[in-house]
Design a protein around this motif. Structure first.
Motif, PDB file in Angstrom:
ATOM      1  N   CYS A 216       0.824  -1.215   0.000  1.00  0.00           N
ATOM      2  CA  CYS A 216       0.000   0.000   0.000  1.00  0.00           C
ATOM      3  C   CYS A 216       0.856   1.262   0.000  1.00  0.00           C
ATOM      4  O   CYS A 216       0.461   2.282  -0.554  1.00  0.00           O
ATOM      5  CB  CYS A 216      -0.985   0.000   1.167  1.00  0.00           C
ATOM      6  N   PHE A 217       2.051   1.190   0.572  1.00  0.00           N
ATOM      7  CA  PHE A 217       2.927   2.362   0.582  1.00  0.00           C
ATOM      8  C   PHE A 217       3.433   2.686  -0.816  1.00  0.00           C
ATOM      9  O   PHE A 217       3.639   3.847  -1.160  1.00  0.00           O
ATOM     10  CB  PHE A 217       4.101   2.158   1.544  1.00  0.00           C
ATOM     11  N   TYR A 218       3.612   1.675  -1.642  1.00  0.00           N
ATOM     12  CA  TYR A 218       4.036   1.916  -3.023  1.00  0.00           C
ATOM     13  C   TYR A 218       2.900   2.529  -3.839  1.00  0.00           C
ATOM     14  O   TYR A 218       3.143   3.339  -4.727  1.00  0.00           O
ATOM     15  CB  TYR A 218       4.571   0.638  -3.674  1.00  0.00           C
ATOM     16  N   ARG A 219       1.679   2.156  -3.550  1.00  0.00           N
ATOM     17  CA  ARG A 219       0.551   2.789  -4.237  1.00  0.00           C
ATOM     18  C   ARG A 219       0.503   4.272  -3.889  1.00  0.00           C
ATOM     19  O   ARG A 219       0.293   5.118  -4.758  1.00  0.00           O
ATOM     20  CB  ARG A 219      -0.768   2.109  -3.861  1.00  0.00           C
ATOM     21  N   SER A 220       0.721   4.592  -2.627  1.00  0.00           N
ATOM     22  CA  SER A 220       0.728   5.988  -2.193  1.00  0.00           C
ATOM     23  C   SER A 220       1.840   6.773  -2.885  1.00  0.00           C
ATOM     24  O   SER A 220       1.624   7.899  -3.342  1.00  0.00           O
ATOM     25  CB  SER A 220       0.906   6.077  -0.679  1.00  0.00           C
ATOM     26  N   ARG A 221       3.025   6.181  -2.980  1.00  0.00           N
ATOM     27  CA  ARG A 221       4.143   6.849  -3.657  1.00  0.00           C
ATOM     28  C   ARG A 221       3.831   7.055  -5.138  1.00  0.00           C
ATOM     29  O   ARG A 221       4.126   8.102  -5.708  1.00  0.00           O
ATOM     30  CB  ARG A 221       5.416   6.033  -3.499  1.00  0.00           C
ATOM     31  N   MET A 222       3.244   6.037  -5.748  1.00  0.00           N
ATOM     32  CA  MET A 222       2.899   6.124  -7.161  1.00  0.00           C
ATOM     33  C   MET A 222       1.858   7.214  -7.406  1.00  0.00           C
ATOM     34  O   MET A 222       1.975   8.004  -8.346  1.00  0.00           O
ATOM     35  CB  MET A 222       2.384   4.774  -7.654  1.00  0.00           C
ATOM     36  N   ARG A 223       0.838   7.275  -6.542  1.00  0.00           N
ATOM     37  CA  ARG A 223      -0.180   8.320  -6.673  1.00  0.00           C
ATOM     38  C   ARG A 223       0.454   9.696  -6.552  1.00  0.00           C
ATOM     39  O   ARG A 223       0.117  10.613  -7.295  1.00  0.00           O
ATOM     40  CB  ARG A 223      -1.267   8.155  -5.609  1.00  0.00           C
ATOM     41  N   SER A 224       1.379   9.853  -5.637  1.00  0.00           N
ATOM     42  CA  SER A 224       2.056  11.126  -5.438  1.00  0.00           C
ATOM     43  C   SER A 224       2.908  11.502  -6.655  1.00  0.00           C
ATOM     44  O   SER A 224       2.880  12.643  -7.113  1.00  0.00           O
ATOM     45  CB  SER A 224       2.934  11.050  -4.189  1.00  0.00           C
ATOM     46  N   GLN A 225       3.629  10.543  -7.200  1.00  0.00           N
ATOM     47  CA  GLN A 225       4.497  10.810  -8.344  1.00  0.00           C
ATOM     48  C   GLN A 225       3.722  11.207  -9.590  1.00  0.00           C
ATOM     49  O   GLN A 225       4.171  12.044 -10.371  1.00  0.00           O
ATOM     50  CB  GLN A 225       5.342   9.570  -8.667  1.00  0.00           C
ATOM     51  N   TYR A 226       2.561  10.602  -9.794  1.00  0.00           N
ATOM     52  CA  TYR A 226       1.801  10.837 -11.018  1.00  0.00           C
ATOM     53  C   TYR A 226       0.518  11.625 -10.785  1.00  0.00           C
ATOM     54  O   TYR A 226      -0.320  11.704 -11.675  1.00  0.00           O
ATOM     55  CB  TYR A 226       1.496   9.507 -11.709  1.00  0.00           C
ATOM     56  N   SER A 227       0.367  12.216  -9.616  1.00  0.00           N
ATOM     57  CA  SER A 227      -0.797  13.051  -9.272  1.00  0.00           C
ATOM     58  C   SER A 227      -2.114  12.333  -9.538  1.00  0.00           C
ATOM     59  O   SER A 227      -3.025  12.879 -10.153  1.00  0.00           O
ATOM     60  CB  SER A 227      -0.760  14.367 -10.046  1.00  0.00           C
ATOM     61  N   LEU A 228      -2.205  11.098  -9.072  1.00  0.00           N
ATOM     62  CA  LEU A 228      -3.421  10.306  -9.246  1.00  0.00           C
ATOM     63  C   LEU A 228      -4.365  10.506  -8.071  1.00  0.00           C
ATOM     64  O   LEU A 228      -3.929  10.696  -6.940  1.00  0.00           O
ATOM     65  CB  LEU A 228      -3.054   8.819  -9.377  1.00  0.00           C
ATOM     66  N   LYS A 229      -5.636  10.437  -8.363  1.00  0.00           N
ATOM     67  CA  LYS A 229      -6.653  10.585  -7.320  1.00  0.00           C
ATOM     68  C   LYS A 229      -6.637   9.383  -6.381  1.00  0.00           C
ATOM     69  O   LYS A 229      -6.333   8.270  -6.792  1.00  0.00           O
ATOM     70  CB  LYS A 229      -8.038  10.700  -7.945  1.00  0.00           C
ATOM     71  N   LYS A 230      -6.971   9.642  -5.138  1.00  0.00           N
ATOM     72  CA  LYS A 230      -7.114   8.571  -4.154  1.00  0.00           C
ATOM     73  C   LYS A 230      -8.518   8.003  -4.323  1.00  0.00           C
ATOM     74  O   LYS A 230      -9.484   8.527  -3.801  1.00  0.00           O
ATOM     75  CB  LYS A 230      -6.939   9.111  -2.731  1.00  0.00           C
ATOM     76  N   SER A 231      -8.598   6.939  -5.112  1.00  0.00           N
ATOM     77  CA  SER A 231      -9.919   6.365  -5.345  1.00  0.00           C
ATOM     78  C   SER A 231      -9.776   4.867  -5.549  1.00  0.00           C
ATOM     79  O   SER A 231      -8.748   4.412  -6.019  1.00  0.00           O
ATOM     80  CB  SER A 231     -10.592   7.006  -6.566  1.00  0.00           C
ATOM     81  N   PRO A 232     -10.725   4.086  -5.205  1.00  0.00           N
ATOM     82  CA  PRO A 232     -12.016   4.442  -4.643  1.00  0.00           C
ATOM     83  C   PRO A 232     -11.976   4.697  -3.139  1.00  0.00           C
ATOM     84  O   PRO A 232     -12.954   5.149  -2.563  1.00  0.00           O
ATOM     85  CB  PRO A 232     -12.873   3.230  -4.973  1.00  0.00           C
ATOM     86  N   CYS A 233     -10.834   4.363  -2.464  1.00  0.00           N
ATOM     87  CA  CYS A 233     -10.736   4.603  -1.017  1.00  0.00           C
ATOM     88  C   CYS A 233      -9.262   4.721  -0.634  1.00  0.00           C
ATOM     89  O   CYS A 233      -8.383   4.759  -1.482  1.00  0.00           O
ATOM     90  CB  CYS A 233     -11.426   3.476  -0.247  1.00  0.00           C
ATOM     91  N   ASN A 234      -8.990   4.738   0.652  1.00  0.00           N
ATOM     92  CA  ASN A 234      -7.646   4.817   1.192  1.00  0.00           C
ATOM     93  C   ASN A 234      -6.773   3.693   0.628  1.00  0.00           C
ATOM     94  O   ASN A 234      -7.235   2.573   0.449  1.00  0.00           O
ATOM     95  CB  ASN A 234      -7.737   4.724   2.720  1.00  0.00           C
ATOM     96  N   ASP A 235      -5.503   3.978   0.373  1.00  0.00           N
ATOM     97  CA  ASP A 235      -4.590   3.011  -0.242  1.00  0.00           C
ATOM     98  C   ASP A 235      -4.444   1.723   0.569  1.00  0.00           C
ATOM     99  O   ASP A 235      -4.481   0.631   0.012  1.00  0.00           O
ATOM    100  CB  ASP A 235      -3.215   3.643  -0.456  1.00  0.00           C
TER     101      ASP A 235
END
Length: 179
Positions: A106-125
């Motif tokens: 889940c921490f890699y998903r958070s990093r990936m979202r941050s790097q590519y400005s992706l929305k947090k969806s459908p819920c918390n990573d």
């Protein structure tokens, strides 16, 4: 070794962000201009969470051995600072010892979202990885693939294929126009 920016801001020449609060990356063209990833508008994921069968080969690999998919994702998200094999082995070890590999992924998903400005969806990573680990990994894999990465060759080969220097970011996915 330090490289100087046009505005006098100095960063380590490694191409990696210096701080998590203010992440600057070289521009796609390799010029002195930089952009702040955190100030960009959040964009939607290119595919849905449950579109796992869009890439049938990766869906099967993720279902049978998610450590391979995770390792490939981690190498790209880490920009080559960790290898696919090392990340995949650590994922497998955590899965074997604790039975909770989602805690790591889940921490890699958070990093990936941050790097590519992706929305947090459908819920918390972390909740997403806890409930739908395989679907989340497949979605992350597809996202990176649609952004131009060949997931099977690793970070360094992708950088060489793009004809860019080490530490630069391949071009972002050009989807919807936004301001």
């Amino acid at each position: 070794m330090y490289s100087s920016k046009a505005d006098g801001y100095e960063t380590p020449a490694s191409g990696f962000p210096v701080s998590s609060a203010n992440q600057f990356y070289p521009s796609v063209g390799g010029g002195a201009a930089a952009f702040n990833v955190q100030s960009q508008a959040k964009v939607a994921w290119s595919t849905g969470l449950c579109n796992c069968c869009d890439d049938k080969s990766n869906c099967c690999v993720t279902c049978c051995c998610p450590c391979i998919t995770f390792g490939r994702i981690a190498e790209i998200v880490d920009r080559g600072s960790s290898s696919c094999g090392t990340s995949g082995a650590l994922y497998a070890l955590i899965c074997f010892v604790t039975g909770c590999p989602w805690f790591y992924s889940c921490f890699y998903r958070s990093r990936m979202r941050s790097q590519y400005s992706l929305k947090k969806s459908p819920c918390n990573d972390c909740l997403l990885h806890f409930c739908c680990e395989h679907c989340a990994l497949c979605q992350e894999y597809r996202e990176l693939k649609r952004r131009g990465f060949d997931m099977t060759i690793g970070w360094q080969a992708n950088v060489e294929r793009q004809g860019q220097g080490v530490g630069t970011v391949p071009p972002p996915l050009q989807g919807e126009m936004s301001r």
